[in-house]
Design an enzyme around this catalytic site. Sequence first.
Site, PDB file in Angstrom:
ATOM      1  N   ARG A  85      48.636  43.353  29.046  1.00 55.74           N
ATOM      2  CA  ARG A  85      49.033  42.563  27.873  1.00 55.74           C
ATOM      3  C   ARG A  85      50.389  43.026  27.349  1.00 55.74           C
ATOM      4  O   ARG A  85      50.915  44.064  27.747  1.00 55.74           O
ATOM      5  CB  ARG A  85      47.988  42.735  26.753  1.00 55.74           C
ATOM      6  CG  ARG A  85      47.858  44.166  26.277  1.00 55.74           C
ATOM      7  CD  ARG A  85      47.141  44.296  24.957  1.00 55.74           C
ATOM      8  NE  ARG A  85      46.877  45.689  24.621  1.00 55.74           N
ATOM      9  CZ  ARG A  85      47.765  46.532  24.131  1.00 55.74           C
ATOM     10  NH1 ARG A  85      49.006  46.138  23.930  1.00 55.74           N
ATOM     11  NH2 ARG A  85      47.434  47.785  23.836  1.00 55.74           N
ATOM     12  N   CYS A 185      50.607  50.210  17.878  1.00 59.73           N
ATOM     13  CA  CYS A 185      51.614  49.215  18.279  1.00 59.73           C
ATOM     14  C   CYS A 185      53.035  49.743  18.143  1.00 59.73           C
ATOM     15  O   CYS A 185      53.996  48.961  18.123  1.00 59.73           O
ATOM     16  CB  CYS A 185      51.446  47.923  17.490  1.00 59.73           C
ATOM     17  SG  CYS A 185      49.802  47.194  17.646  1.00 59.73           S
TER      18      CYS A 185
END
Length: 231
Positions: A85, A185
């Site tokens: 991803r 992230c």
Amino acid sequence: MQQPALRLVRLGRVTYAELLGLQDHWLRRLQTEPRTEGLSGTEAGALLLCEPAEPVYTTGLRGGLTPEETARLRALGAEVRVTGRGGLATFHGPGQLLCHPVLDLRRFGLRLRMHVAALEACAVRLCELHGLQDARARPSPYTGVWLDERKICAIGVRCGRHITSHGLALNCCTDLTWFEHIVPCGLVGTGVTSLSKELQRHITVDEVMPPFLVAFKEIYKCTLISEDSPS
């Protein structure tokens, strides 16, 4: 015009490996024989929903963890997986809703960025239905859904030959201390939160599933076929 349909697959609480295995099955099904193998004329893929059974840290195409960090996280008792991803490192675990739409974007008239925005809109709508009116999406690199500087939903997708995989992770009653061991992230100076923390009551994945599905159908303008329905 008839709405595209997605096979709704509710996995319950499963390991991340099980989710990836089923995701790969649907990817092969769509990429190899997009119009056959049991897919009806309007069926455009599958919506995979689950709650992770065990703690797992995942990294995306941009990496996010050094070998030393990976070893440290595994020593905590968590699995560490490299995925295809987008994005950097994040955490998945019990109390989190994982939504992986494996779908053909062409059947929805969407481009990849529109798909990401639609996922964000689903999470924002769910927050609003729970009274969190300040939930909002933010531009890159802050992809996901936020309440001020607290991230409640992470999004990371992959797309190949117009077929998407991976998706969103929404914190319902997640143990947020797992996030303290990484920079989620890769965003320094931001925090994480959950529905339970914001609402000051225990919100389970099972509780949010029905309103999430309502939001998904409205935003994607699709129908959902139960996994136990005939093909």
